[in-house]
Design a protein around this motif. Structure first.
Motif, PDB file in Angstrom:
ATOM      1  N   PHE A 103      -3.412   3.383  12.100  1.00 21.03           N
ATOM      2  CA  PHE A 103      -4.057   2.269  12.809  1.00 21.03           C
ATOM      3  C   PHE A 103      -3.837   0.933  12.098  1.00 21.03           C
ATOM      4  N   CYS A 104      -3.239   0.947  10.897  1.00 23.53           N
ATOM      5  CA  CYS A 104      -3.258  -0.242  10.038  1.00 23.53           C
ATOM      6  C   CYS A 104      -2.066  -1.160  10.334  1.00 23.53           C
TER       7      CYS A 104
ATOM      8  N   LEU B 207      -0.147   4.066   1.097  1.00 18.90           N
ATOM      9  CA  LEU B 207      -0.458   4.847   2.300  1.00 18.90           C
ATOM     10  C   LEU B 207       0.085   4.137   3.535  1.00 18.90           C
TER      11      LEU B 207
ATOM     12  N   SER C 204      -0.861  -3.234   6.069  1.00 12.90           N
ATOM     13  CA  SER C 204      -0.143  -2.782   4.865  1.00 12.90           C
ATOM     14  C   SER C 204       1.368  -3.006   4.981  1.00 12.90           C
TER      15      SER C 204
ATOM     16  N   CYS D   5      -1.645   4.345   6.983  1.00 17.18           N
ATOM     17  CA  CYS D   5      -2.607   4.769   8.006  1.00 17.18           C
ATOM     18  C   CYS D   5      -2.092   4.305   9.375  1.00 17.18           C
TER      19      CYS D   5
ATOM     20  N   CYS E 293       0.843  -1.203   0.000  1.00 19.58           N
ATOM     21  CA  CYS E 293       0.000   0.000   0.000  1.00 19.58           C
ATOM     22  C   CYS E 293       0.868   1.239   0.000  1.00 19.58           C
TER      23      CYS E 293
ATOM     24  N   LYS F 114      -5.799   9.157   4.211  1.00 16.36           N
ATOM     25  CA  LYS F 114      -6.896   8.390   3.623  1.00 16.36           C
ATOM     26  C   LYS F 114      -7.973   9.349   3.129  1.00 16.36           C
TER      27      LYS F 114
END
Ligand code: SF4
Length: 372
Positions: A75-76, A71, A79, A73, A69, A195
């Motif tokens: 919280f992720c 991005l 990825s 993020c 990914c 996002k």
């Protein structure tokens, strides 16, 4: 089972019983109310008015086409960058093989999402949908979150409605509801900076609904947001549902705390999960279906939630990565037998549903007992 309803909730009970809408102040009062059993009873009454004593599940299979990914993020935990050893991407023939295997064991829906891949061309995604639909047109394809659609539109250099129409013509049945997180900008910036905005998420779903498509929607809760932020989030979903009627169901997702940058140590408590589902049932009066997502809350609590406003326990899933990489300690799959048993024990009639929550099979008492 019925519980004493305190005076402070009687007015809300009367409104919902008369089919009147509760407002945001009511929803916040319900979230702040400490009487979970009374709240659950109001939600159960509202649920039974819509769904009688039925509760549904779906035979579905998850897979992710890639976790690469562009991005990051906060919280992720899912990825990865190209330099990471545990990044992956599935070739289309491998996806087709997974689809064939799923079909052979009675799966009716493939649920497919991935990261925003840094280099795959737009044609890869159109070929993916075309090839998967060619396996069997009865296999329902529920694919892509709103941010993936925005990424694909950017790749294609086409407007979002045009891209959605193209995927629809190739056999995409439903968008997934993932990626809504929490709409309030101040919180969204702290958990998923970069996002899409709330408006962009809602615009993608609006465009899809305008084409006649249906989708689910979600809310990630139990991290940095306030209870008021949850109400604000549901308000925006309720407004879009008033406008389009295109959401099939709402799936609150309990936050998972591992392997990310958010300074929160625990996932939401059982109390918090049940009250959030109950308030969703009462506030989202224009949604037919509220899902207790067993991957995040565990099947035992999802079963209890069927008496707190939920009417759906989601599906078999088979291979979930996103929640489990973030620390979920639930199993990777549920068998149909386990879901039927859980629903029946909760005093409901188990109903196998499809992607659109349409019944595929309703299990009578004796059949359900034999199956379980
Ligand atoms: S949440 Fe989605 S968009 Fe954000 S980093 Fe993870 S995979 Fe990428």
């Amino acid at each position: 089972m019925s519980f004493f309803i305190p005076d402070e909730l009687q007015g809300i009970r009367e409104k919902t019983a008369l089919g009147q809408r509760i407002d945001e102040a009511d929803a916040l009062r319900l979230l702040e109310c400490g009487d979970l059993n009374a709240l659950g009873q109001l939600a159960d009454e509202a649920n039974r008015r819509k769904n009688n004593n039925r509760a549904s599940y779906i035979l579905n299979r998850y897979f992710n086409y890639s976790n690469y990914c562009i991005l990051s993020c906060q919280f992720c935990a899912f990825s990865r960058k190209k330099r990471d050893a545990d990044g992956f991407e599935l070739a289309i023939p491998d996806m087709v093989q997974k689809a064939r295997e799923a079909l052979s064991i009675g799966i009716t829906e493939l649920h497919i999402v991935g990261g925003l891949h840094p280099s795959l061309p737009f044609s890869h995604y159109t070929e993916m949908i075309r090839e998967l639909k060619a396996v069997d047109e009865r296999l329902q394809l529920k694919c892509f979150t709103a941010i993936e659609i925005l990424h694909l539109a950017w790749l294609a250099k086409k407007p979002v409605p045009e891209v959605l129409a193209e995927f629809k013509s190739l056999g995409l049945d439903s968008l997934t509801g993932g990626g809504a997180e929490i709409f309030r900008k101040e919180v969204r910036d702290r958990i998923a900076r970069g996002k899409e905005t709330a408006e962009e998420y809602l615009d993608v779903h609006r465009a899809w609904h305008t084409l006649g498509g249906r989708s689910t929607c979600t809310m990630l809760f139990g991290h940095l947001e306030t209870l008021g932020d949850r109400v604000d989030h549901m308000r925006q979903l309720r407004e879009l549902q008033d406008e389009t009627g295109g959401f099939t169901g709402f799936i609150p997702l309990p936050y998972q705390p591992d392997n990310n940058e958010i300074p929160v140590e625990h996932s939401p408590t059982g109390f918090d999960m049940l009250r959030t589902l109950a308030v969703a049932r009462l506030y989202l009066d224009n949604f037919d279906h509220i899902t207790a997502y067993w991957v995040g809350m565990g099947m035992k609590l999802a079963q209890v939630a069927l008496n707190y406003g939920a009417d759906d326990v989601h599906g078999t899933i088979l291979e979930e990565k996103i929640f489990h990489m973030a620390g979920a300690d639930t199993p990777q799959l549920q068998t149909e037998t386990d879901m039927i048993q859980a629903i029946r024990e909760a005093g409901r009639v188990p109903v196998q549903r499809d992607t659109f929550y349409e019944p595929v099979r309703e299990w009578s008492g004796e059949e359900a007992m034999a199956k379980a």
